[in-house]
Design an enzyme around this catalytic site. Sequence first.
Site, PDB file in Angstrom:
ATOM      1  N   ARG A  39       0.636  -4.322  -6.346  1.00  0.00           N
ATOM      2  CA  ARG A  39       1.312  -5.251  -5.445  1.00  0.00           C
ATOM      3  C   ARG A  39       0.275  -6.202  -4.860  1.00  0.00           C
ATOM      4  O   ARG A  39      -0.841  -5.781  -4.547  1.00  0.00           O
ATOM      5  CB  ARG A  39       2.035  -4.493  -4.332  1.00  0.00           C
ATOM      6  CG  ARG A  39       3.142  -3.562  -4.855  1.00  0.00           C
ATOM      7  CD  ARG A  39       3.781  -2.770  -3.738  1.00  0.00           C
ATOM      8  NE  ARG A  39       4.824  -1.888  -4.253  1.00  0.00           N
ATOM      9  CZ  ARG A  39       4.618  -0.643  -4.673  1.00  0.00           C
ATOM     10  NH1 ARG A  39       3.381  -0.129  -4.617  1.00  0.00           N
ATOM     11  NH2 ARG A  39       5.610   0.093  -5.125  1.00  0.00           N
ATOM     12  N   LYS A  89       3.030   1.521  -0.467  1.00  0.00           N
ATOM     13  CA  LYS A  89       4.425   1.423  -0.058  1.00  0.00           C
ATOM     14  C   LYS A  89       5.055   2.804   0.067  1.00  0.00           C
ATOM     15  O   LYS A  89       5.842   3.043   0.990  1.00  0.00           O
ATOM     16  CB  LYS A  89       5.196   0.587  -1.095  1.00  0.00           C
ATOM     17  CG  LYS A  89       6.662   0.382  -0.759  1.00  0.00           C
ATOM     18  CD  LYS A  89       7.333  -0.497  -1.799  1.00  0.00           C
ATOM     19  CE  LYS A  89       8.806  -0.716  -1.460  1.00  0.00           C
ATOM     20  NZ  LYS A  89       9.470  -1.576  -2.469  1.00  0.00           N
ATOM     21  N   HIS A 109       3.620 -10.994  -7.383  1.00  0.00           N
ATOM     22  CA  HIS A 109       4.331  -9.730  -7.564  1.00  0.00           C
ATOM     23  C   HIS A 109       4.913  -9.625  -8.971  1.00  0.00           C
ATOM     24  O   HIS A 109       5.149  -8.526  -9.480  1.00  0.00           O
ATOM     25  CB  HIS A 109       5.446  -9.641  -6.515  1.00  0.00           C
ATOM     26  CG  HIS A 109       5.998  -8.265  -6.324  1.00  0.00           C
ATOM     27  ND1 HIS A 109       6.916  -7.701  -7.175  1.00  0.00           N
ATOM     28  CD2 HIS A 109       5.743  -7.331  -5.376  1.00  0.00           C
ATOM     29  CE1 HIS A 109       7.221  -6.488  -6.744  1.00  0.00           C
ATOM     30  NE2 HIS A 109       6.516  -6.241  -5.665  1.00  0.00           N
ATOM     31  N   ARG A 132       3.889  -7.258 -12.107  1.00  0.00           N
ATOM     32  CA  ARG A 132       4.319  -5.870 -12.242  1.00  0.00           C
ATOM     33  C   ARG A 132       5.448  -5.757 -13.264  1.00  0.00           C
ATOM     34  O   ARG A 132       5.462  -4.863 -14.111  1.00  0.00           O
ATOM     35  CB  ARG A 132       4.746  -5.319 -10.875  1.00  0.00           C
ATOM     36  CG  ARG A 132       3.566  -5.190  -9.908  1.00  0.00           C
ATOM     37  CD  ARG A 132       4.007  -4.885  -8.498  1.00  0.00           C
ATOM     38  NE  ARG A 132       4.711  -3.622  -8.355  1.00  0.00           N
ATOM     39  CZ  ARG A 132       4.143  -2.430  -8.349  1.00  0.00           C
ATOM     40  NH1 ARG A 132       2.834  -2.313  -8.534  1.00  0.00           N
ATOM     41  NH2 ARG A 132       4.864  -1.338  -8.174  1.00  0.00           N
ATOM     42  N   HIS A 136       5.322   3.999  -8.693  1.00  0.00           N
ATOM     43  CA  HIS A 136       6.711   4.312  -8.409  1.00  0.00           C
ATOM     44  C   HIS A 136       6.855   5.830  -8.282  1.00  0.00           C
ATOM     45  O   HIS A 136       5.987   6.582  -8.723  1.00  0.00           O
ATOM     46  CB  HIS A 136       7.626   3.791  -9.522  1.00  0.00           C
ATOM     47  CG  HIS A 136       7.739   2.306  -9.531  1.00  0.00           C
ATOM     48  ND1 HIS A 136       8.228   1.604 -10.615  1.00  0.00           N
ATOM     49  CD2 HIS A 136       7.431   1.373  -8.596  1.00  0.00           C
ATOM     50  CE1 HIS A 136       8.206   0.310 -10.344  1.00  0.00           C
ATOM     51  NE2 HIS A 136       7.716   0.147  -9.129  1.00  0.00           N
ATOM     52  N   TYR A 182       4.320  13.839  -9.269  1.00  0.00           N
ATOM     53  CA  TYR A 182       2.986  13.833  -9.851  1.00  0.00           C
ATOM     54  C   TYR A 182       1.958  13.466  -8.784  1.00  0.00           C
ATOM     55  O   TYR A 182       2.214  12.642  -7.919  1.00  0.00           O
ATOM     56  CB  TYR A 182       2.900  12.787 -10.979  1.00  0.00           C
ATOM     57  CG  TYR A 182       3.559  13.201 -12.266  1.00  0.00           C
ATOM     58  CD1 TYR A 182       3.188  14.379 -12.918  1.00  0.00           C
ATOM     59  CD2 TYR A 182       4.535  12.405 -12.850  1.00  0.00           C
ATOM     60  CE1 TYR A 182       3.787  14.739 -14.104  1.00  0.00           C
ATOM     61  CE2 TYR A 182       5.141  12.749 -14.040  1.00  0.00           C
ATOM     62  CZ  TYR A 182       4.759  13.929 -14.676  1.00  0.00           C
ATOM     63  OH  TYR A 182       5.336  14.296 -15.846  1.00  0.00           O
TER      64      TYR A 182
END
Length: 413
Positions: free
Chosen positions: A246, A273, A336, A339, A363, A373
């Site tokens: 980001r 985030k 952005h 991504r 994510h 994970y």
Amino acid sequence: MALTDVQAKKAQPKEKPYKLTDGEGLYLQVTPNGGKWWRFKYRIDGKEKLLSLGVYPDISLAEARERRREARNLVAHGIDPSVERKAAKAAKRELQANSFEIIAREWHEHMQGKKEWTAEHATTIMNRLEKDCFPWIGSKPITEVTAKEIKAILDRIKSRGVIETARRALTIMGQVYRYAIMTDRAEYDISGGFRGYLPATGKTRKHMASVTDPKELAPLLRAIDGYQGTLAAQCALKLLPLLFVRPGELRHMEWAEIDLEAAEWNIPAPKMKMKQPHLVPLSQQAVDVLNEIKPLTGHGKYVFPSARSFHRCMSDNTINAAFRRMGFDGETITGHGFRATARTILDEILGFRVDFIEHQLAHAVKDPNGRAYNRTAHLAERRKMMQTWADYLDGLKTGAKVLPFKPLASDRG
């Protein structure tokens, strides 16, 4: 006889104070040092009292008579003008204590205390308030700020060509108002009426534009390499497609988080985030870019400091403004947008596993047992993926015929 303005003007000081009477309780008191004070004498609840109505000539004879009329009207209704004045002054002090700026700073301190903001984010919020809000509504009681003043703030920011900044300023003002409501200092959020005045969230997401066709991506990458701005902006532009993080994460990159020997960037949880630590493997091309800028900014905190101060990171508008200067509008690409570019090409053209890609995008990804994970999950595979991606981008820039391929089974995990 009623007092005349000529008499008031020519009145000279004497050894002792004396009065020039106008009638109905009003008189001008002249002091030995030459001061001239309007006084109103009245009776309420059987007690005689005095009320100061100001100093002549600052308060003219006509104004003093108007103030006398207002005071006599209060007395006629059983209200003590002195008590009423004290109550009005107290109310004014309360309003001043509840100015927009005072409440905004209190809210800002409250949010910092909750430790939900990074120090950089807190600074950004306060900078926006100090630059775009306080000069115009900061000193006003928050309940007296008008819709016209809110609109003027938004229009002023829009005129600079930064709609996103205007939207963020509106969001901040709304948060200040909600805090004021929760602390019983406002009844409603006046900024809420402007929710539709600026482009809605859906329109904003539309502007997170990306390029997913390799034929269109190649000229964009070449334009980045030829960008004529500052070295910091050049290097930030080069890293964005390589790392596809980001833009805010890139702007806040710190040298303390970079291990060039291990070719890794460890981003701490508060900056992410999802509030989870994230590890970004660095391709050789990314390491080369960092080595290029290190002599310039390596002695400071941020890899990409502000042009105005090495103690702050690069502005949030620098990247997208650079794209505009290169001729790419917001409908074509934003910082952005890389991504989505990486997500599409790594999956559909280079054939990497979706969970590898999603994990590298930071994510929320879970393993077959439903567990999240950790930051080092599939690190070896992700490291290969990031290098393959960087090599692929190099091939596009040089005009090589880069054919879609599927990694070997061993490479795909």
